[in-house]
Write a protein that holds these residues in place. Structure first.
Motif, PDB file in Angstrom:
ATOM      1  N   GLY A  70     -17.416 -46.195  70.059  1.00 15.52           N
ATOM      2  CA  GLY A  70     -16.574 -45.348  69.216  1.00 15.52           C
ATOM      3  C   GLY A  70     -15.513 -46.150  68.481  1.00 15.52           C
ATOM      4  O   GLY A  70     -15.209 -45.883  67.314  1.00 15.52           O
ATOM      5  N   ALA A  71     -14.947 -47.142  69.158  1.00 14.83           N
ATOM      6  CA  ALA A  71     -13.948 -48.006  68.524  1.00 14.83           C
ATOM      7  C   ALA A  71     -14.569 -48.808  67.386  1.00 14.83           C
ATOM      8  O   ALA A  71     -13.974 -48.970  66.310  1.00 14.83           O
ATOM      9  CB  ALA A  71     -13.332 -48.939  69.561  1.00 14.83           C
ATOM     10  N   LEU A  72     -15.784 -49.310  67.606  1.00 13.11           N
ATOM     11  CA  LEU A  72     -16.458 -50.074  66.557  1.00 13.11           C
ATOM     12  C   LEU A  72     -16.794 -49.203  65.357  1.00 13.11           C
ATOM     13  O   LEU A  72     -16.717 -49.655  64.207  1.00 13.11           O
ATOM     14  CB  LEU A  72     -17.731 -50.709  67.132  1.00 13.11           C
ATOM     15  N   ASN A  73     -17.165 -47.959  65.610  1.00 14.48           N
ATOM     16  CA  ASN A  73     -17.441 -47.041  64.501  1.00 14.48           C
ATOM     17  C   ASN A  73     -16.214 -46.865  63.617  1.00 14.48           C
ATOM     18  O   ASN A  73     -16.302 -46.872  62.384  1.00 14.48           O
ATOM     19  CB  ASN A  73     -17.894 -45.685  65.047  1.00 14.48           C
ATOM     20  N   VAL A  74     -15.058 -46.691  64.257  1.00 18.51           N
ATOM     21  CA  VAL A  74     -13.808 -46.525  63.493  1.00 18.51           C
ATOM     22  C   VAL A  74     -13.499 -47.787  62.696  1.00 18.51           C
ATOM     23  O   VAL A  74     -13.141 -47.727  61.513  1.00 18.51           O
ATOM     24  CB  VAL A  74     -12.643 -46.186  64.444  1.00 18.51           C
ATOM     25  N   LEU A  75     -13.651 -48.940  63.321  1.00 18.13           N
ATOM     26  CA  LEU A  75     -13.359 -50.191  62.626  1.00 18.13           C
ATOM     27  C   LEU A  75     -14.324 -50.435  61.471  1.00 18.13           C
ATOM     28  O   LEU A  75     -13.952 -51.019  60.451  1.00 18.13           O
ATOM     29  CB  LEU A  75     -13.413 -51.356  63.619  1.00 18.13           C
ATOM     30  N   LEU A  76     -15.571 -49.998  61.617  1.00 17.82           N
ATOM     31  CA  LEU A  76     -16.526 -50.098  60.505  1.00 17.82           C
ATOM     32  C   LEU A  76     -16.041 -49.311  59.294  1.00 17.82           C
ATOM     33  O   LEU A  76     -16.087 -49.787  58.158  1.00 17.82           O
ATOM     34  CB  LEU A  76     -17.897 -49.580  60.952  1.00 17.82           C
ATOM     35  N   ARG A  77     -15.563 -48.102  59.551  1.00 16.99           N
ATOM     36  CA  ARG A  77     -15.118 -47.253  58.446  1.00 16.99           C
ATOM     37  C   ARG A  77     -13.826 -47.776  57.818  1.00 16.99           C
ATOM     38  O   ARG A  77     -13.716 -47.867  56.596  1.00 16.99           O
ATOM     39  CB  ARG A  77     -14.931 -45.818  58.946  1.00 16.99           C
ATOM     40  N   VAL A  78     -12.859 -48.111  58.655  1.00 21.77           N
ATOM     41  CA  VAL A  78     -11.562 -48.565  58.142  1.00 21.77           C
ATOM     42  C   VAL A  78     -11.708 -49.884  57.386  1.00 21.77           C
ATOM     43  O   VAL A  78     -11.152 -50.065  56.296  1.00 21.77           O
ATOM     44  CB  VAL A  78     -10.551 -48.698  59.296  1.00 21.77           C
ATOM     45  N   SER A  79     -12.464 -50.825  57.948  1.00 25.81           N
ATOM     46  CA  SER A  79     -12.623 -52.120  57.290  1.00 25.81           C
ATOM     47  C   SER A  79     -13.388 -51.990  55.976  1.00 25.81           C
ATOM     48  O   SER A  79     -13.181 -52.781  55.047  1.00 25.81           O
ATOM     49  CB  SER A  79     -13.352 -53.103  58.218  1.00 25.81           C
ATOM     50  N   ALA A  80     -14.271 -50.998  55.881  1.00 24.68           N
ATOM     51  CA  ALA A  80     -14.985 -50.774  54.621  1.00 24.68           C
ATOM     52  C   ALA A  80     -14.014 -50.427  53.498  1.00 24.68           C
ATOM     53  O   ALA A  80     -14.190 -50.849  52.358  1.00 24.68           O
ATOM     54  CB  ALA A  80     -16.017 -49.654  54.804  1.00 24.68           C
ATOM     55  N   MET A  81     -12.986 -49.663  53.816  1.00 22.99           N
ATOM     56  CA  MET A  81     -12.001 -49.261  52.815  1.00 22.99           C
ATOM     57  C   MET A  81     -11.126 -50.431  52.374  1.00 22.99           C
ATOM     58  O   MET A  81     -10.671 -50.486  51.238  1.00 22.99           O
ATOM     59  CB  MET A  81     -11.123 -48.152  53.379  1.00 22.99           C
ATOM     60  N   ILE A  82     -10.879 -51.381  53.295  1.00 21.21           N
ATOM     61  CA  ILE A  82      -9.912 -52.434  53.005  1.00 21.21           C
ATOM     62  C   ILE A  82     -10.574 -53.710  52.490  1.00 21.21           C
ATOM     63  O   ILE A  82     -10.093 -54.335  51.550  1.00 21.21           O
ATOM     64  CB  ILE A  82      -9.072 -52.730  54.269  1.00 21.21           C
ATOM     65  N   SER A  83     -11.692 -54.108  53.085  1.00 22.80           N
ATOM     66  CA  SER A  83     -12.344 -55.346  52.656  1.00 22.80           C
ATOM     67  C   SER A  83     -13.824 -55.170  52.346  1.00 22.80           C
ATOM     68  O   SER A  83     -14.365 -55.861  51.499  1.00 22.80           O
ATOM     69  CB  SER A  83     -12.198 -56.417  53.743  1.00 22.80           C
ATOM     70  N   ASN A  84     -14.487 -54.268  53.064  1.00 25.50           N
ATOM     71  CA  ASN A  84     -15.931 -54.046  52.938  1.00 25.50           C
ATOM     72  C   ASN A  84     -16.710 -55.353  53.066  1.00 25.50           C
ATOM     73  O   ASN A  84     -17.669 -55.615  52.346  1.00 25.50           O
ATOM     74  CB  ASN A  84     -16.269 -53.376  51.603  1.00 25.50           C
ATOM     75  N   SER A  85     -16.283 -56.191  53.996  1.00 20.09           N
ATOM     76  CA  SER A  85     -16.927 -57.488  54.203  1.00 20.09           C
ATOM     77  C   SER A  85     -18.370 -57.294  54.646  1.00 20.09           C
ATOM     78  O   SER A  85     -18.678 -56.393  55.428  1.00 20.09           O
ATOM     79  CB  SER A  85     -16.169 -58.287  55.265  1.00 20.09           C
ATOM     80  N   PRO A  86     -19.288 -58.140  54.165  1.00 13.42           N
ATOM     81  CA  PRO A  86     -20.705 -57.960  54.498  1.00 13.42           C
ATOM     82  C   PRO A  86     -21.058 -58.362  55.923  1.00 13.42           C
ATOM     83  O   PRO A  86     -22.112 -57.969  56.422  1.00 13.42           O
ATOM     84  CB  PRO A  86     -21.412 -58.856  53.477  1.00 13.42           C
ATOM     85  N   TYR A  87     -20.196 -59.134  56.585  1.00 14.02           N
ATOM     86  CA  TYR A  87     -20.490 -59.585  57.952  1.00 14.02           C
ATOM     87  C   TYR A  87     -19.301 -59.294  58.862  1.00 14.02           C
ATOM     88  O   TYR A  87     -18.151 -59.373  58.449  1.00 14.02           O
ATOM     89  CB  TYR A  87     -20.812 -61.081  57.975  1.00 14.02           C
ATOM     90  N   ILE A  88     -19.599 -58.990  60.100  1.00 16.51           N
ATOM     91  CA  ILE A  88     -18.570 -58.553  61.052  1.00 16.51           C
ATOM     92  C   ILE A  88     -18.719 -59.333  62.342  1.00 16.51           C
ATOM     93  O   ILE A  88     -19.836 -59.508  62.853  1.00 16.51           O
ATOM     94  CB  ILE A  88     -18.715 -57.042  61.335  1.00 16.51           C
ATOM     95  N   LEU A  89     -17.610 -59.804  62.887  1.00 21.02           N
ATOM     96  CA  LEU A  89     -17.595 -60.472  64.195  1.00 21.02           C
ATOM     97  C   LEU A  89     -17.170 -59.472  65.257  1.00 21.02           C
ATOM     98  O   LEU A  89     -16.142 -58.813  65.118  1.00 21.02           O
ATOM     99  CB  LEU A  89     -16.622 -61.655  64.180  1.00 21.02           C
TER     100      LEU A  89
END
Length: 491
Positions: A70-89
């Motif tokens: 659930g935490a990763l789902n939230v970070l996926l959405r929030v980071s998409a708005m701010i950077s939308n980086s193609p790769y995630i660590l």
């Protein structure tokens, strides 16, 4: 210095958002918080530190938060708005990067034209900085990260190990064109038009560090961190634990990368209680797989044959082969014979404690008799526990529910072995008793020798980390009960 400043900033943010009183300090009931901790450096001469955003998702007792997924789902959405980086660590809270070139090594697989574009993630092994020489709790998880994952690399790659991986955003969310139906996208990804824009190809959000645009973007991202956002969407119905399996089923591949220098280091458990809780959680997850459509017995094309020969020699060969195989794996991956002994011993201990309770938790949950539980592993370092761990001494300060089954099994095997030995001596091997009972006696003897540390904790040791007398007495009652039932059945 930067880290100390970061801690103070986060504490100030929490205090500033304390308008809801004690609710914010309750880990199960608090609003979402999004704050920019470190913006991009504006001075050209400074060492550029990447943009750092602090995210604390909303949690309410009425909404299941789905733990790490659930935490990763939230970070996926929030980071998409701010950077939308193609790769995630992805990293666990106790893991840190030990080699800054890890991202470059992972990108070699993504960017090399000779590798397939279907690579979803690059998985690194989990390694730990505080493993003692004997590794009495088998914290290296040797059979996974030094044996099995290397083998899976030849058949499409391993599944997700929960931490230490670089994953492609497109693999998790998909790739969509501007012509994609908006209603269908909202049904899958929620009602936010701004978030759905990030799913369109070549979308590059511009995060402005001053002015109204920055504030508005954070407000929109804050909505994506709410606990109710996933309601009535596939976010809330997808089984997040099976992400690795699902990606492979869709045709994505993975890579297992294990350089000589550990790329990430974490903190291993250093006492029996924490390792039992950790493996109980893992056993719960594996049981979920076993009763799902991904069950290895029915999902794969491999057909398995059953051993039908009742001859003792067949089972003896299988038993010895399994022991020799595990010994070979340990030695060829740099371990010693005592390392193999410790691995085998802790596996037997976990089998009747962590694995049993973890499997039982899932079964009760599926039957509706119990809610799913998730007990996080304690990562706080205790000097006394660390000292015992480095000396290779078991720390038995854990719950009775973990100790009682373990001690009971040992007491039952002691009673069975002694009785068989006495009967054999008294009857002078009448009616071939020794030949009939050799296998059973050997098994009990092997269990007792392998778990001598439990007997030591019960009888010899008198320190604070030994097995309490009350647990031994309680287990003795259970043992007598089991032996009486066994005698009644056999008679």
């Amino acid at each position: 210095e930067k880290y100390e400043v970061l801690k103070q900033q986060i504490r100030r943010i929490v205090q500033q958002h304390s308008t809801t009183g004690d609710a914010l300090h309750n880990t199960r009931n608090h609003p979402s918080i999004l704050e920019v901790i470190n913006e991009h450096s504006k001075e050209e001469d400074e060492v550029k530190i990447p943009l750092l955003v602090y995210v604390s998702r909303e949690k309410r007792p009425s909404h299941h938060h789905n733990f790490k997924a659930g935490a990763l789902n939230v970070l996926l959405r929030v980071s998409a708005m701010i950077s939308n980086s193609p790769y995630i660590l992805m990293l666990d809270c106790d893991m840190y990067c030990n080699d800054p070139t890890s991202v470059r090594q992972a990108m070699c697989y993504y960017c090399d034209p000779q590798t397939p574009s279907s690579i979803a993630f690059v998985q690194f092994p989990q390694t730990f900085r505080n493993i003692c020489q004997d590794d009495i709790y088998d914290s290296q998880i040797r059979n996974i990260f030094k044996i099995r994952w290397h083998g899976f690399d030849g058949v499409g790659g391993p599944t997700i190990s929960g931490s230490n991986l670089y994953i492609k955003r497109e693999a998790l969310l998909g790739s969509f064109s501007k012509q994609q139906e908006l209603v269908a996208l909202k049904r899958s990804f929620g009602p936010s038009d701004d978030f759905i824009k990030t799913l369109v190809e070549d979308y590059k959000p511009g995060f402005i560090h001053d002015g109204e645009s920055s504030r508005m973007l954070l407000e929109k991202a804050n909505v994506l961190a709410s606990c109710s956002y996933e309601n009535q969407t596939s976010w809330g119905t997808s089984a997040n634990y099976f992400t690795g399996f699902t990606l492979h089923r869709k045709g994505w591949k993975s890579v297992y990368l294990s350089p000589k220098k550990p790329q990430f280091l974490g903190t291993a458990t250093t006492n029996f209680n924490d390792t039992s809780i950790q493996h109980m959680r893992w056993a719960s997850g594996l049981t979920s797989v076993a009763i799902s459509k991904f069950c290895p017995l029915i999902y794969g094309p491999l057909k398995m044959s059953w051993v039908s020969d009742s001859s003792f020699n067949i089972f003896l060969i299988i038993f010895v082969s399994a022991i020799l195989k595990s010994l070979y794996e340990v030695v060829t991956t740099g371990g010693q014979v005592r390392t193999w002994r410790n691995d085998w011993r802790i596996w037997m201990m976990r089998s009747i404690t962590s694995y049993f309770y973890g499997s039982l938790d899932v079964v009760l949950n599926k039957l509706g008799m119990k809610e799913a539980s998730f007990l996080p592993t304690n990562k706080v370092i205790d000097d006394e526990q660390v000292k015992l761990y480095e000396m290779g001494i078991f720390d038995f300060r854990t719950a009775t529910t973990f100790l009682a089954p373990l001690v009971t099994v040992i007491l039952v095997n002691i009673a069975a072995f002694v009785r068989a030995l006495v009967v054999n001596v008294v009857d002078n091997d009448r009616d071939g008793y020794w030949e009939k009972m050799f296998g059973q006696m050997f098994l009990s003897f092997y269990i007792l020798v392998s778990n001598y540390t439990v007997i030591e904790g019960m009888v010899i040791r008198r320190d604070k980390a030994s097995i309490p007398l009350c647990v031994t007495l309680l287990s003795g009652v259970f043992s007598v009960f089991i032996l009486l039932i066994g005698s009644a059945v056999l008679s």
